[in-house]
Write a protein that holds these residues in place. Structure first.
Motif, PDB file in Angstrom:
ATOM      1  N   ASP A   1      -5.635  -0.615  -5.090  1.00 47.46           N
ATOM      2  CA  ASP A   1      -5.070  -1.276  -3.918  1.00 47.46           C
ATOM      3  C   ASP A   1      -6.076  -2.278  -3.372  1.00 47.46           C
ATOM      4  OD1 ASP A   1      -3.640  -2.032  -1.745  1.00 47.46           O
ATOM      5  OD2 ASP A   1      -3.610  -0.070  -0.755  1.00 47.46           O
ATOM      6  N   GLU A   2      -5.812  -3.549  -3.553  1.00 52.19           N
ATOM      7  CA  GLU A   2      -6.719  -4.617  -3.135  1.00 52.19           C
ATOM      8  C   GLU A   2      -8.168  -4.310  -3.502  1.00 52.19           C
ATOM      9  OE1 GLU A   2      -5.943  -6.720   0.366  1.00 52.19           O
ATOM     10  OE2 GLU A   2      -4.136  -5.594   0.864  1.00 52.19           O
TER      11      GLU A   2
ATOM     12  N   SER B   1       0.835  -1.209   0.000  1.00 52.23           N
ATOM     13  CA  SER B   1       0.000   0.000   0.000  1.00 52.23           C
ATOM     14  C   SER B   1       0.864   1.250   0.000  1.00 52.23           C
ATOM     15  CB  SER B   1      -0.911   0.011   1.227  1.00 52.23           C
ATOM     16  OG  SER B   1      -1.835  -1.040   1.151  1.00 52.23           O
TER      17      SER B   1
END
Ligand SMILES: Nc1ncnc2c1ncn2[C@@H]1O[C@H](COP(=O)(O)OP(=O)(O)OP(=O)(O)O)[C@@H](O)[C@H]1O
Ligand SMILES: [Mg+2]
Lengths: 264, 398
Positions: free
Chosen positions: A186-187, A65
């Motif tokens: 991000d994810e 991240s």
């Protein structure tokens, strides 16, 4: 990893004839908490090529991240150089960074980050507000983006009236409404069930294959990472492994199989 | 991004957070309305009291029995501690000493019960001599004041105020009619124009008799006070001295003489204290309102900081953020201020039934500026801090 992908040693990457759209060179990020230094990134190098789809994997706390925030210009590295489409970022003023985020980069957060009590349409319009697009043109483009992610019938829903998968798709619509050259996610499937995750992945893969947008995504999920063309693995704030995906998962096919009741 | 767009964003954000917006506005509304209302009461009462004294006529000098300055007597009313009351002789002596130009009026005030047929009415009698009409600038609706002959003969004639007329003679002309005052029969010779006002006793609920008649009615030889009207305004201080000298032989120090200016001064001082007290209470309401605003703003800082993070992440510049939040704060403060002013103003109008009120511009301005200042500061300052964070820090804000 699986038998149909081949592992290449680190350092053998490179975009060959393609342009480098994002580059991190010797990037470190150090947080100081109660006089204890946490090195989230330690001299990391990464190149993202024009039009590629790249997955970043790695254990929790490996700095994925942090890296995404830095190359998304949401955060600054403690040291090292970041360039976006050849332009070095560290010398830019905050307002110039805002303009780059606005025009060239779309960011999809794991936790959606939509404005509360604000309709899907208004949320998607937001980047256009700040790029000076106004009136009918703005809502037309926002509508179009929402239609693209399959939410044409949810324009006036508030975030809390949408499922997690739908909220994530609103966030994706917001990321692509300015027609950026890079989408960072991000994810994006981290908070979603399998079926919603597949929808989100097919949208991202479409963006990449059909519109030529560079996509970088972070994931914990092996299957998700193999939607990309290339996988980079992080550990302790460094790239430790890199892999070209030989046989990409095609999101449409996978979803069709899933819906037909096939095994995951 | 232009100003119009900033306005649109700000209004949209306010609309998206209705409860927060309303609570903030409420703080401003309460503060502004309370201050306007309370100061309006203070000022209104002050104006009314001083106005009613000025309304008595001008160039007046009041002589009271008892020494007000030494605290021995107290106000002028027939208090128990006052040794010696004025009599008609004192008034006549003063008139002789001052000469014919300056008019001396002996005054008695007392409660009275007036009756016409089977209608009974509680009122106040005020008694004076033939100069009363001139000295107090009486405004006759019909009829006349009493003559000198009526004063010397203790005639049972009466002049009635507008309220008394309304109560006792609802649908006939009272002139020449008879009414009972404390059981005695009086003939109505005049009526007065309605004056309004309520605080210093209803000035319209009064009846006026010759002083000698009043003395007989009350069974007394005393009078309450003596009022002198100076013919020449520049001579007032001199006349005050002459009155003091004239009364000294008989009363020693046991009397007080005030000019109208002095009386006004004393009263304004007293009422000024009242206004300051009310303003103090108003100040507390302002503070409470301000704390309310502050509270709402501070409670929502983390949410607003995250909102700012989101806006910055998608490309908002510092200027965009600031203009949105400044406009938000100003819109709330101005809307709250306008509503507060309206409520305060309408409230003071409504209160006029009970107590005189007078809306003062400085109170409006002060209350508005304070509330708006608090609103803008606590709305904008956290936003300013958040707008300088990196987007990711703003998004992570707890
Ligand atoms: N704001 C911060 N303050 C202090 N330390 C931080 C901060 N953000 C991240 N870190 C630390 O930096 C390291 C990397 O964090 P990061 O969020 O990049 O990991 P990640 O790879 O995304 O993990 P996950 O897969 O769990 O999301 C962690 O050790 C974390 O504790
Ligand atoms: Mg993470």
């Amino acid at each position: 990893m699986s038998e149909n992908s081949e592992t290449t040693p680190i350092g053998a990457r490179g975009c060959e004839s393609r342009r480098v759209v994002l580059e991190a060179r010797d990037v470190s990020k150090c947080y100081v908490l109660d006089e204890i230094e946490v090195h989230a990134l330690r001299g990391l190098d990464l190149e993202v090529c024009d039009g590629e789809m790249l997955a970043i994997i790695g254990p929790s706390g490996s700095g994925k991240s942090t890296l995404m925030h830095i190359i998304g210009l949401l955060d600054r590295p403690s040291s090292g150089i970041v360039t976006v489409e050849g332009e070095e970022v560290s010398s830019m003023l905050p307002n110039q960074l805002a303009a780059v985020r606005n025009k060239r980069i779309g960011f999809v957060f794991q936790s959606f980050n939509l404005l509360a009590r604000t309709t899907a349409l208004a949320n998607v319009e937001l980047p256009l507000v700040y790029s000076g697009v106004s009136g009918a043109e703005r809502s037309r483009r926002a509508k179009e983006a929402l239609e693209r992610v399959g939410l044409g019938d949810r324009l006036n829903h508030l975030p809390n009236q949408l499922s997690g998968g739908q909220q994530q798709r609103v966030a994706i619509a917001r990321a692509l409404v300015t027609e950026p050259s890079i989408v960072l996610a991000d994810e994006p499937t981290g908070n979603l069930d399998t079926r919603s995750g597949m929808e989100v992945m097919s949208i991202l893969q479409d963006l990449n294959t059909e519109h030529g947008i560079t996509v970088v995504l972070v994931t914990h999920d092996d299957m998700v990472s193999r939607h990309a063309q290339r996988i980079v693995a992080l550990r302790d704030g460094k790239v430790v492994r890199e892999e070209i995906v030989e046989k990409r998962v095609i999101a449409h096919e996978r979803r069709a199989k899933f819906d037909a009741g096939g095994e995951e | 991004m232009n100003l119009k767009e900033s306005f649109r964003i700000a209004l949209r954000a306010l609309n998206a957070n209705k409860v927060r917006s309303l609570l903030t506005m409420l703080g401003v509304i309460i503060g502004v309305a309370a201050v306007i209302l309370l100061v309006a009461i203070g000022t209104g009462v002050q104006d009314e009291v001083t106005g009613s004294i000025e309304g008595l006529g001008s160039n007046l000098i009041f002589a009271f029995p008892g020494n007000v300055e030494q605290g021995g007597g107290g106000g002028g009313g027939p208090g128990g501690s006052i040794q010696k009351q004025f009599s008609l002789d004192d008034a006549e002596m003063l008139q002789r000493r001052l000469g014919p130009d300056d008019k001396v009026v002996p005054v008695i005030q007392a409660a009275a019960i007036a009756k016409v047929g089977n209608r009974e009415w509680r009122t106040t009698m005020a008694a004076g001599n033939e100069y009363s009409g001139e000295v107090f600038s009486a405004d006759y609706a019909s009829g006349r004041g009493y003559y000198r002959s009526e004063v010397s003969a203790s005639s049972r004639v009466v002049i009635i105020g507008a309220s008394v007329q309304k109560e006792l003679f609802p649908n006939k002309d009272p002139l020449g009619e008879y009414m009972d005052v404390n059981g005695q029969r009086f003939r109505v010779i005049g009526t007065l124009v309605e004056q309004g006002g309520s605080l210093t006793g209803d000035q319209d609920n009064q009846i006026y008799l010759p002083i000698t008649t009043a003395q007989r009615l009350l069974g007394t030889r005393d009078i309450s006070i003596i009022i002198v009207k100076a013919a020449d305004a520049t001579q007032i201080d001199l006349i005050q001295q002459r009155i003091k000298r004239a009364l000294k032989p008989r009363f020693g120090e046991e009397f007080s003489v005030f000019t109208q200016q002095e009386t006004l001064g004393i009263l304004s001082q007293l009422l000024g204290t009242l206004t300051v007290m009310l303003a103090g209470i108003a100040g507390i309401s302002l503070l409470v309102g301000g704390i309310g605003i502050m509270n709402i703003m501070l409670v929502s800082v983390s949410e607003r900081t995250r909102e700012i993070g989101i806006r910055k992440a998608v490309g908002a510049k510092t200027y965009d953020i600031m203009s949105q939040f400044v406009i938000e704060a100003i819109v709330l403060s101005v809307a709250g201020g306008v509503i507060g002013i309206t409520i305060g103003w309408l409230g003071s109008e409504a209160l006029k039934v009970v107590v005189p009120t007078q809306v003062t511009p400085w109170a409006v301005a002060l209350a508005f500026l304070f509330s708006a200042g608090v609103g803008v500061f606590f709305g904008v300052y956290p936003a300013y801090r958040a707008s300088r964070l990196d987007p990711i820090e703003a998004l992570r804000y707890e």
